[in-house]
Design a protein around this motif. Sequence first.
Motif, PDB file in Angstrom:
ATOM      1  N   SER A  12      -2.546  -1.717   3.039  1.00 14.95           N
ATOM      2  CA  SER A  12      -1.580  -0.648   2.500  1.00 14.95           C
ATOM      3  C   SER A  12      -2.813  -0.636   3.852  1.00 14.95           C
ATOM      4  N   ILE A  20       2.091   2.854   1.957  1.00 13.43           N
ATOM      5  CA  ILE A  20       3.132   1.336   2.369  1.00 13.43           C
ATOM      6  C   ILE A  20       1.956  -0.106   2.197  1.00 13.43           C
ATOM      7  N   ARG A  21       2.268  -0.819   0.983  1.00 14.84           N
ATOM      8  CA  ARG A  21       1.365  -2.287   1.065  1.00 14.84           C
ATOM      9  C   ARG A  21       2.345  -3.044   1.974  1.00 14.84           C
ATOM     10  N   ALA A  24       4.729  -4.698   5.604  1.00 14.67           N
ATOM     11  CA  ALA A  24       5.950  -4.485   5.008  1.00 14.67           C
ATOM     12  C   ALA A  24       7.007  -4.098   6.521  1.00 14.67           C
ATOM     13  N   GLN A  52       9.990   0.609   1.044  1.00 17.64           N
ATOM     14  CA  GLN A  52       8.247   1.661   0.844  1.00 17.64           C
ATOM     15  C   GLN A  52       8.777   3.226   2.507  1.00 17.64           C
ATOM     16  N   ARG A  83       9.529   9.298   0.579  1.00 11.34           N
ATOM     17  CA  ARG A  83       8.434   8.422   0.680  1.00 11.34           C
ATOM     18  C   ARG A  83       8.475   8.773   2.286  1.00 11.34           C
TER      19      ARG A  83
END
Length: 349
Positions: A12, A20-21, A24, A52, A83
């Motif tokens: 992350s 944000i995982r 990505a 994300q 975001r």
Amino acid sequence: MALPDPPYTTGSIRTPHGTIRTPALIPVVATSYGIWDLWIDGTYTAPWDLAQATILSLYHVLQYSRAQQVRTRGIHDVLGTSRPVLMDSGGFQYMKKGTELDPMDVLSFERQSGCDIGITFDYPITPDLDDAQRNTRLDRSIEAANLMLEHADGMELYGAIHGSSPREIETYAERLDEGFGGYGIGSLVPRKGHYAHLVDIMHTARTLTTLPIHAFGITGFPALYALSYLGVDTFDSWTYVVAAAYKEYIDPERLTRVKNLKKLTSLPSCDCPVCQEHGLRDFIEPTSEGEVLLSLHNLHVYLKEMASIREAMEQNELEAYILSKGESGNRNINRAFRAAQMKVKEKKD
Ligand SMILES: [Zn+2]
């Protein structure tokens, strides 16, 4: 802290606008092209509503009619998103155009934009440069990165890293000052189909740091799988919108681009929200709406695949997942993955 080792798992990246995982895919917001105003005006669901995080290149932002608004109101307010937003310096596009920006101006704009992560201005390298030219550009990128870091004043900054070989990547990284929040690896695009080179460079970068690493301009599914397997955290892509401009539909199963849509009578089925309400007839409309809808379908396919990669990683089944995708159509998935597996094995031996 011990350096990470394969098999890599999800991670992350924390930012002021959320986490944000990883791994990505971060869609590129190319504001200066026509259809973006439809998204910014809220006419349609926008890429930043789906992904994300999003990334913008200063190259696109500075020639955009709302560039001044980005300075005064901030990028989140202009896009209408809460975001994370990354701001790339646009070094690659400026190189192609043969112009440059002052790294301090880049830093100033990135800070004014209120982006969550800024990226240092860089001077990418291409395979046709001789040693002297390449070294000059690498030196300048390192100087710009360290200068921007010195004046970052609390802003999260990723250092751009370039190199034509693992050795160059290592030497470059050693010359960067401490304090970057992560690293963006560039100069990958001219040789992006050369998987042995791509995995060599990215594997080297991964083994140098525990901080997040980003692969600039890498968008094909074969590379996304292989580099996720190698522990790369983030990727940027505007393929979803470029493909839509060429009226190409990304097949959600085979992960290949379906071309010449006008000559088709049907499309491979898709369960994304766009395809629940729209289809071939809408996608081939020669209008901005057709392009918007097709690009949103394409983006859904990318984001769904990245979610599947994270899920497979968490279940420690990424290898099996990639192999299963390689069986369903795109042969390069296997080629890229084999190159990544060999790299990991070679370094362990
Ligand atoms: Zn769809």
